[in-house]
Design an enzyme around this catalytic site. Structure first.
Site, PDB file in Angstrom:
ATOM      1  N   ASP A   1       0.720  -1.198   0.100  1.00 44.60           N
ATOM      2  CA  ASP A   1       0.061  -0.024   0.243  1.00 44.60           C
ATOM      3  C   ASP A   1       0.760   1.102   0.080  1.00 44.60           C
ATOM      4  OD1 ASP A   1      -1.782   2.175   0.230  1.00 44.60           O
ATOM      5  OD2 ASP A   1      -2.923   1.237   2.017  1.00 44.60           O
TER       6      ASP A   1
ATOM      7  N   SER B   1      29.149  10.711   6.421  1.00 44.80           N
ATOM      8  CA  SER B   1      29.388   9.403   6.921  1.00 44.80           C
ATOM      9  C   SER B   1      29.386   9.410   8.455  1.00 44.80           C
ATOM     10  CB  SER B   1      30.758   8.901   6.563  1.00 44.80           C
ATOM     11  OG  SER B   1      31.802  10.083   6.706  1.00 44.80           O
TER      12      SER B   1
ATOM     13  N   ASP C   1      -3.287   0.543   9.930  1.00 45.40           N
ATOM     14  CA  ASP C   1      -2.382   1.472  10.465  1.00 45.40           C
ATOM     15  C   ASP C   1      -1.665   2.298   9.284  1.00 45.40           C
ATOM     16  OD1 ASP C   1      -0.508   2.692  11.925  1.00 45.40           O
ATOM     17  OD2 ASP C   1       0.966   0.792  12.491  1.00 45.40           O
TER      18      ASP C   1
ATOM     19  N   ASP D   1      -6.920   5.829  11.475  1.00 42.85           N
ATOM     20  CA  ASP D   1      -6.525   4.330  11.281  1.00 42.85           C
ATOM     21  C   ASP D   1      -7.360   3.449  11.864  1.00 42.85           C
ATOM     22  OD1 ASP D   1      -4.468   5.315  10.007  1.00 42.85           O
ATOM     23  OD2 ASP D   1      -2.922   4.764  11.703  1.00 42.85           O
TER      24      ASP D   1
HETATM   25  C1  LIG Z   1      -1.947  -3.506   2.993  1.00 44.47           C
HETATM   26  O1  LIG Z   1      -2.924  -2.421   2.217  1.00 44.47           O
HETATM   27  C2  LIG Z   1      -3.831  -3.225   1.317  1.00 44.47           C
HETATM   28  C3  LIG Z   1      -4.243  -2.369   0.087  1.00 44.47           C
HETATM   29  O2  LIG Z   1      -4.657  -1.037   0.541  1.00 44.47           O
HETATM   30  C4  LIG Z   1      -4.983  -3.536   2.156  1.00 44.47           C
HETATM   31  O3  LIG Z   1      -5.706  -4.330   1.322  1.00 44.47           O
HETATM   32  C5  LIG Z   1      -4.428  -4.666   3.332  1.00 44.47           C
HETATM   33  O4  LIG Z   1      -5.448  -4.849   4.223  1.00 44.47           O
HETATM   34  C6  LIG Z   1      -3.252  -3.933   3.875  1.00 44.47           C
HETATM   35  N1  LIG Z   1      -2.832  -4.974   4.924  1.00 44.47           N
HETATM   36  C7  LIG Z   1      -2.619  -4.705   6.211  1.00 44.47           C
HETATM   37  C8  LIG Z   1      -2.016  -5.597   6.947  1.00 44.47           C
HETATM   38  O5  LIG Z   1      -2.843  -3.591   6.783  1.00 44.47           O
END
Ligand SMILES: *[C@@H]1O[C@H](CO)[C@@H](O)[C@H](O)[C@H]1NC(C)=O
Ligand SMILES: *[C@@H]1O[C@H](CO)[C@@H](O)[C@H](O)[C@H]1NC(C)=O
Ligand SMILES: *[C@@H]1O[C@H](CO)[C@@H](O)[C@H](O)[C@H]1NC(C)=O
Ligand SMILES: *[C@@H]1O[C@H](CO)[C@@H](O)[C@H](O)[C@H]1NC(C)=O
Ligand SMILES: *[C@@H]1O[C@H](CO)[C@@H](O)[C@H](O)[C@H]1NC(C)=O
Ligand SMILES: *[C@@H]1O[C@H](CO)[C@@H](O)[C@H](O)[C@H]1NC(C)=O
Length: 575
Positions: A210, A263, A227, A223
């Site tokens: 995502d 560095s 998350d 959220d």
């Molecule tokens: C990760 O992102 C995808 C696309 O938005 C979503 O379908 C999926 O539930 C997400 N996974 C988590 C673990 O949040």
């Protein structure tokens, strides 16, 4: 520093790792004019020294010492097998020369990994042999005359060209490409992998599939369902139906930390265990594979963005960990955009890897810390290479304008001054380098001269016995710091406020001495140049105290919900 990384890569010619990633340091602004093979020469001398000293420590033959060295290397990344291959090829010549009591300098010249350019001084690490150098070298050349290995050293620009290594190089390259999706150094992507500019460098991604989920963003729909900002806080409290992110983080003014550094910022570090024969064991190289894939930097332990516990048993934490402790909503919001070789003049080439969206993300604290490369050059005459205050001013302003157009409103930028690097010479010149400790024959003075002679020193100006030059370098550093100070007090930007903090090495030295430490213990022992982990954490501590005292609004408020966050989400899922 760039050049030290190269040295290590070249040391791979003998024992380490013959792969070339594009993850090498920033770039090369100022290519050397001669001694194109300086890195090959140092790599050879270092490895030969280790072999010689291993033989001495264990009262063993050169053959046994080489096999012992290979046996210590990890299997990972083909390190061990490459080592045995290399020993099979170069071993017989090396054994003959070491058995004739030749020093590492002589062996490397005889095998043509080091060369003396006509009209230029002879570069050597150890004191010259008692019998005239020329005579000894003649004798050594006689011993290896006609040896087939000479043609390898003459064409050693790319070790993967060596016929006997071509196959293994190919295997390593494909192993790397298959096992880790290669993240380009300049990409602004977050990663779920640690090295190759992954989460050792910036907060771990929590949903690689995502694009709109990454550390530092303002949460999407609080959220409630996933998350989106990777801080480990998400979902809805079943008791009252309120999203946790809203409950715990709303109004807490979350913020991230971004380091634009060199560095030193990236914590360049070559562990002394890798070259200290008297303490070498199976344990010495366990961290070598990770280090190589991080360009020999250890950001995960750095003063600004480190997140692992200190390896030097310091109780001080990195700035990132302190911000996280202050507000658990800041979890994972760090970016370390440091590069070996970075300076005000080349920052523009990688500042674009900064990941912050003006409208979507939380504000950030940006630390601008180009602390050495503007006055450090490896040229014979480094003075004309130094950045002038005018050039400095113009590039810093360009960088600030870039930041102003990318940072969310309410951010803070802190300009870090340059140190007075004269302390390097003052504290180290008459001490023994790790290669010189066993036989008390290599001081930092000699080590610095060797690197300068080969024109691969990370900082000729300060790593020099020439006091006039050291003073000139310190003066320029001070002028550049004053330029930063002037910018911080006179310039205004719409999206951030601007501050200046001095790089006060004296202050951390005093702190360290109060604990019974010595100033030299704050400098990386192998390169004799970079601040080490202790120094970086003491600097972070000084930085934090100063900011907290003078400009507390930069750090934000303490979040009263921290205990509840910990209770509900535990460690929030690592970094
Ligand atoms: C990760 O992102 C995808 C696309 O938005 C979503 O379908 C999926 O539930 C997400 N996974 C988590 C673990 O949040
Ligand atoms: C080193 O090895 C040699 C030959 O194996 C032996 O003669 C000598 O006594 C050993 N020296 C020490 C200090 O162990
Ligand atoms: C970040 O900065 C630190 C020094 O402050 C440095 O040691 C480290 O290598 C840099 N990189 C990452 C990824 O943290
Ligand atoms: C760091 O040290 C603390 C306390 O000593 C310990 O609780 C924690 O687990 C350690 N963290 C890591 C990542 O090792
Ligand atoms: C930025 O934030 C400050 C307060 O932090 C506010 O006064 C100013 O109007 C904001 N600027 C913009 C362009 O929103
Ligand atoms: C010392 O450095 C200064 C400044 O670069 C230079 O002019 C001078 O010649 C150097 N002295 C020696 C002995 O190399």
């Amino acid at each position: 520093m760039k050049s030290l990384w190269k040295v290590l890569r070249v040391a791979s010619l003998f024992v380490l790792l013959p792969f070339h990633t594009s993850a090498s340091p920033a770039h090369d602004d100022r290519p050397g004019t001669r001694h194109a093979n300086g890195h090959v020469c140092v790599g050879c001398v270092v490895v030969l020294s280790v072999i010689e000293q291993l033989a001495q420590v264990h009262n063993a033959t050169a053959q046994a010492a080489m096999e012992r060295l290979c046996s210590y290397l990890p299997v990972k990344l083909f390190l061990k097998s490459t080592c045995y291959l290399v020993v099979r090829t170069f071993g017989p010549d090396i054994i003959k020369l070491l058995n004739a009591d030749m020093s590492a300098d002589v062996v490397c010249h005889a095998l043509e990994f080091c060369e003396q350019v006509p009209g230029q001084p002879l570069c050597h690490l150890y004191p010259l042999p008692k019998v005239a150098w020329k005579f000894t070298l003649e004798k050594a050349r006689e011993i290896v005359k006609g040896s087939p290995t000479l043609k390898y050293s003459r064409s050693s620009a790319d070790i993967c060209c060596l016929p006997f290594l071509a196959k293994i190089c190919q295997e390593i390259k494909s192993a790397i490409q298959n096992s880790v999706p290669f993240k380009d150094v300049d990409s602004d992507k977050y990663s779920v992998f640690p090295t190759l500019r992954g989460y050792h460098w910036r907060g771990r991604d929590c949903n690689d599939s995502d694009e709109m989920a990454y550390p530092g963003r303002r949460p999407d729909n609080w959220d409630a369902h996933q998350d989106s900002n990777c801080n480990g806080i998400w979902g809805v409290d079943p008791k009252d139906g309120i999203p946790y992110e809203k409950k715990f983080c709303e109004g807490s003014q979350p913020r991230g930390i971004i380091l634009l550094g060199d560095s030193a910022g990236a914590h360049f570090h070559i562990p002394p265990e890798w070259i200290t024969a008297s303490q070498m064991s199976l344990k010495s190289f366990f961290n070598l594979p990770t280090a190589l894939t991080n360009e020999l930097n250890w950001p995960q332990l750095s003063g600004a963005t480190g997140f692992l516990n200190s390896t030097s048993r310091m109780k001080e934490n990195s700035i990132y960990l302190r911000l996280r402790k202050r507000n658990r909503c800041n979890h994972r919001d760090y970016q370390n955009l440091s590069k070996n070789g970075a300076s005000s003049q080349n920052l523009e080439r990688f500042i674009e890897s900064l990941s912050r969206k003006e409208l979507l993300d939380h504000p950030a604290i940006v630390i601008y810390a180009m602390i050495g490369n503007d006055v450090c050059s490896r040229k014979i005459d480094p003075v004309p290479e130094m950045t002038t205050p005018e050039q400095f001013y113009s590039k810093v302003m360009e960088s600030l304008k870039f930041l102003n157009s990318h940072l969310p409103n309410g951010s803070h930028v802190i300009l870090y001054g340059l140190p007075d690097g004269a302390f390097l010479w003052d504290h180290l010149h008459d001490r023994y380098h790790p290669l010189g400790q066993l036989n008390e024959d290599v001081t930092y003075d000699q080590f610095y001269s060797f690197l300068s002679c080969l024109q691969i020193t990370p900082c000729h100006g300060w790593m020099s016995s020439n006091q006039t030059l050291r003073t000139l370098t310190s003066e320029r550093a001070e002028q550049l710091s004053n330029t930063l100070k002037k910018i911080a007090t006179s310039k205004k930007f719409t999206n951030f406020d601007l501050f200046y903090v001095a790089f006060d090495f004296q202050e951390i030295t005093k702190k360290w001495q109060k604990r019974g430490g010595q100033p030299w213990q704050l400098i990386e022992p192998v390169d004799g140049f970079h601040p080490n982990e202790i120094a970086l954490l003491l600097l972070a501590d000084g930085f934090w105290n100063k900011v907290q005292h003078q400009w507390p609004h930069i750090l934000g408020k303490e979040n009263p919900f921290n205990p509840q966050i910990e209770q509900v989400f535990g460690d929030q899922g690592g970094h």
